[in-house]
Design a protein around this motif. Structure first.
Motif, mmCIF file in Angstrom:
data_model
loop_
_atom_site.group_PDB
_atom_site.id
_atom_site.type_symbol
_atom_site.label_atom_id
_atom_site.label_comp_id
_atom_site.label_asym_id
_atom_site.label_seq_id
_atom_site.Cartn_x
_atom_site.Cartn_y
_atom_site.Cartn_z
ATOM 1 N N LEU A 179 -1.689 -2.373 -5.902
ATOM 2 C CA LEU A 179 -0.789 -3.103 -4.409
ATOM 3 C C LEU A 179 0.025 -4.471 -5.107
ATOM 4 O O LEU A 179 0.930 -4.484 -4.864
ATOM 5 C CB LEU A 179 -1.753 -4.277 -3.707
ATOM 6 C CG LEU A 179 -2.834 -3.061 -2.845
ATOM 7 C CD1 LEU A 179 -4.224 -4.171 -2.183
ATOM 8 C CD2 LEU A 179 -2.164 -2.418 -2.073
ATOM 9 N N ARG B 284 -1.293 -11.363 -0.515
ATOM 10 C CA ARG B 284 -3.019 -10.405 -0.908
ATOM 11 C C ARG B 284 -4.153 -11.585 -0.132
ATOM 12 O O ARG B 284 -4.729 -11.045 -0.024
ATOM 13 C CB ARG B 284 -2.240 -10.281 -2.575
ATOM 14 C CG ARG B 284 -1.240 -9.497 -3.315
ATOM 15 C CD ARG B 284 -1.410 -9.397 -4.589
ATOM 16 N NE ARG B 284 -3.512 -8.754 -4.303
ATOM 17 C CZ ARG B 284 -3.498 -8.797 -5.459
ATOM 18 N NH1 ARG B 284 -3.537 -9.792 -6.909
ATOM 19 N NH2 ARG B 284 -4.092 -7.735 -6.460
ATOM 20 N N ALA C 50 0.449 -1.328 -0.334
ATOM 21 C CA ALA C 50 0.254 -0.246 0.277
ATOM 22 C C ALA C 50 0.925 1.605 -0.006
ATOM 23 O O ALA C 50 0.544 2.219 -0.604
ATOM 24 C CB ALA C 50 -0.933 0.147 1.168
ATOM 25 N N THR D 105 -4.003 2.453 2.533
ATOM 26 C CA THR D 105 -4.220 1.128 1.148
ATOM 27 C C THR D 105 -4.701 1.473 -0.361
ATOM 28 O O THR D 105 -4.454 2.825 -0.438
ATOM 29 C CB THR D 105 -6.038 0.450 1.383
ATOM 30 O OG1 THR D 105 -6.380 -0.919 0.613
ATOM 31 C CG2 THR D 105 -6.937 1.300 0.996
#
Length: 183
Positions: A125, A144, A14, A119
C-alpha cells in the motif's frame, strides 16, 4: 429480479481501480455494469477513469438527488450517478467503488448488496501510494491512518480480496468472488 449492488472498498493504494478496470474488460464480466464515478478531481489528475465535476456541480447534483450514493473523502466529493438504479431494476449487477462510510446507507437502497473489500499488505500500500505521485507525504500518512479506522458493517458479510499478485490475477479473483454463493 433486481440485480446486486456490489460495493467495492478498501484502503488507498489497494489497487481497486486497476482491478475493476481489468475485470470490466474480461469476457466473464459481460452483463455487469461497472460505474464511473463523478469526482471533484480534474480528469487529468491520474488514477481511475472518472467523470470530473466541480465542487459547485457536485453540490448542485447532490442537492437535486442525482446521485445514488455520494460522499466526501480525501478532499474530494464522489458520486455514483442515480441512473445506475435502472440497471439494478433490470436485473443487472452494478459494481461501484465506494467509501466504506456509505455502506450502511447503501444497504437501505437495495436489498441485495454485496460488499467486497480489496486490500494489500501494508508495505505494498505504501509503495503504491508513493508511486502514483498524486499525494504529498502528509496526505499519504493521512490516507494510511484513515485505513485503520473501524468499519461499519451493518451485519453485512464482506468478501475479501488481498491484492498481492498481478492485476489480471486480482481481476479474475474479483469476478470469482462475485460468483461465490452469499455467506
Amino acid at each position: 429480479m433486481a440485480g446486486r449492488l456490489v460495493l467495492v472498498f478498501g484502503p488507498s493504494g489497494a489497487g481497486k481501480d486497476s482491478i475493476l478496470s481489468a475485470a470490466a474488460a474480461m469476457p466473464e464480466a459481460a452483463g455487469i455494469v461497472f460505474c464511473r464515478r463523478e469526482i471533484t478531481r480534474p480528469g487529468a489528475a491520474g488514477g481511475e477513469a472518472h467523470i470530473p465535476v466541480t465542487w459547485a456541480e457536485f453540490a448542485a447534483r447532490r442537492a437535486a438527488g442525482a446521485y445514488l450514493l455520494s460522499w466526501e473523502a480525501n478532499g474530494n466529493g464522489y458520486g455514483i450517478p442515480a441512473w445506475q438504479a435502472h440497471a439494478l431494476e433490470a436485473g443487472r449487477d452494478v459494481v461501484a467503488s465506494v467509501s466504506r462510510t456509505v455502506i450502511d446507507r447503501a444497504t437501505r437502497l437495495s436489498r441485495s448488496v454485496v460488499a467486497v473489500r480489496i486490500t494489500a499488505p501494508p508495505s505494498v500500500l505504501a509503495a503504491r501510494l508513493a508511486g502514483r505521485g498524486r499525494e504529498s507525504e502528509a496526505e499519504i500518512r493521512a490516507r494510511r491512518a484513515r485505513a485503520a479506522l473501524a468499519e461499519p458493517w451493518c451485519g453485512l458479510a464482506v468478501r475479501e480480496l488481498v491484492n498481492d499478485g498481478t492485476v489480471a490475477e486480482g481481476a479474475a479473483r474479483f469476478l470469482g468472488l462475485l460468483q461465490a454463493p452469499s455467506a
